[in-house]
Motif scaffolding. Sequence first.
Motif, short mmCIF file in Angstrom:
data_model
loop_
_atom_site.label_atom_id
_atom_site.label_comp_id
_atom_site.label_asym_id
_atom_site.label_seq_id
_atom_site.Cartn_x
_atom_site.Cartn_y
_atom_site.Cartn_z
N ALA A 73 -6.23 12.52 2.96
CA ALA A 73 -7.78 12.35 3.26
C ALA A 73 -8.13 13.02 4.61
N LEU A 110 -14.32 9.52 1.09
CA LEU A 110 -13.53 8.38 0.89
C LEU A 110 -14.07 7.35 0.26
N ARG A 111 -13.40 6.46 -0.76
CA ARG A 111 -14.17 5.50 -1.46
C ARG A 111 -14.15 4.28 -0.84
N SER A 125 -11.11 1.61 -0.38
CA SER A 125 -9.81 2.13 -0.55
C SER A 125 -8.78 1.97 0.62
N PRO A 126 -7.58 2.10 0.31
CA PRO A 126 -6.46 1.74 1.32
C PRO A 126 -6.67 2.34 2.76
N GLU A 127 -7.16 3.75 2.56
CA GLU A 127 -7.15 4.37 3.63
C GLU A 127 -8.55 4.09 4.53
N GLN A 146 0.94 -1.17 -0.01
CA GLN A 146 -0.08 0.00 0.15
C GLN A 146 0.83 1.19 0.08
#
Length: 601
Positions: free
Chosen positions: A377, A506-507, A510-512, A367
């Motif tokens: 973000a 935030l999608r 997603s990694p976040e 990542q």
Amino acid sequence: MPPSSLFRPDEFSESAGVYLMKDAKGRILYVGKAKSLRRRLASYFRSPEDLAPKTRALMARVLSIDTLLTATEKEALLLENSLIKKHRPRYNILLRDDKQYLLFKLTKQTDYPRLTVARKAERDGAAYFGPFTSATDAKETWRLIGRVFPLRKCTDRTLHNRVRPCLYHYIGQCLAPCVNDVPRDEYAGLVEKVEMLLGGRSEELIRDLEARMREASAALAFERAAILRDQVRAVRRTLERQATVLPGGGDLDAAAVAPAAGGLGLCLLFVRQGRMIGQKTFFWPDLGPEDGPEAVAAALVQFYGPERLIPGLVLLPWPIEDETVEQVLAERRGAGISLRPPRSTVEKQLLDMARRNAAQAAPRQDQPGLAEALARALHMAEPPGRIECVDVSHLQGEATRAGHVVFLQGEPARNENRAYALDDTGGDDYRALGQWTERRLVSGPPWPDLVLIDGGRGQLEAVRRSLAEAGQEGLFALASIAKAGRRAGELGDQIFLPGRKNPLPLRPGSPEMLFLQRLRDAAHAFVIGRQRRARRSGLMQSELLSLPGIGPKTAKLLWDNFASVEEMLAASEADLAAVPGLGRKKARVVHAALQSLHAGG
């Protein structure tokens, strides 16, 4: 860089001690030690062009310096190490590894020793072997040894209280000295074989076992010969797991650093009885080869703690300039230790192997840039290094617990997790989070870069308001994570920031978002676990008070001297009699009552 007029080196003592460099918010940026604080600190107040890049970046943020005087440089080193572990300053070199590796422990102070797997080496008369960085390999070796060398597996307490053999006896993996009259010399022979195997005398052990096997076969004792054959095979299988790197045997570690992708890597190789048993690598981003000596010295003091199994020789790329490092490690080992460069061809090959592994120490970028992406973000000025996630749990509005889990550089730091028993909140999460904020501020640094709250805008505002009332708003960044509503298009979780009405875009997946969800889930599991543990403890304490002969006064004596009900149940009558204020007669009554509770459980 701050104006030099803010710092006058001649104002600092010439004594040995520790210095703490802080930023405008009082956060500790760097902890260092010195034989002379005045001379050491004077080296920082030079032209920026004369400073290393890391030092230049540090001094650009330093606005105050505190000092702590010590009697000796060794005391300063120990204090520095303790403060680094406690505060985890941004500019210190820190091993992000609190894990205790597995050891084999062979008890010696008993008629029937046993072999167990431990994580701490204590000065208790036992023999320790290791460390093993692979728990899977260590446990498999333990099982393999147990199959052919049938030492007891049970604890001392079970050994003295068992009335019939355990399952291990029936499958041929224990002689059952708990109930059988096992000759001590026969048992001691098994212990000696295990110690020979783990102590590096494996070839001698194999020759001895093969000679006995031939004798048994010649005497037509085929069953005995088969047992010896299996023991030989077990020893050989154990040895196949480890490569011989020192033909003459011996214990040592090899530590080397090397540039790795985007930073500096360090590798420790562990050699025991001439065989390679494992390795461990560390990685520090943004460090270069010029930081190598400081990184190695810091790593030695941090890694070889009092509970580690420390060898008598550690190979290094260069001589250690700070003699206090060797003094501290010798004291922790309880014997002399040599920290030196390699002298023989074999030692040079080992150090070269460590250097090659250090060059591969950079973490895999599955990542890439997660911390940086998270900072973007969440609208943070810098990537978060320390993140705390808080959650609240209660039982129908009572017995409220709030706790937080800690992640450092994206990985859990479980030993820093904390849970708090709160005042009655009636199930009000906002009040509970306000209390948690107060308790967290009292706990003090190290402060997180980010606190993630399990909840929506209301829970987020409760923490922000409590920080503001304490005059600490902005001490760390805040965000919250909440389940989305069920309206169309609102699936999964949403992330909120203070002062922002709408959730962040935030999608999902997603990694976040996945990382924040991982934090939330870890906090939830931690607090629920603490809640259940507290409930069990309360039920056990209630049951304890219901026993005959145990009233509030006796219960208080027990709780003052034992950490848990389990420890009370394991205590002998003599242990109880040793409790101040209990007495021999009362101890007999209490012991009988506790045993009835144990039997009932």
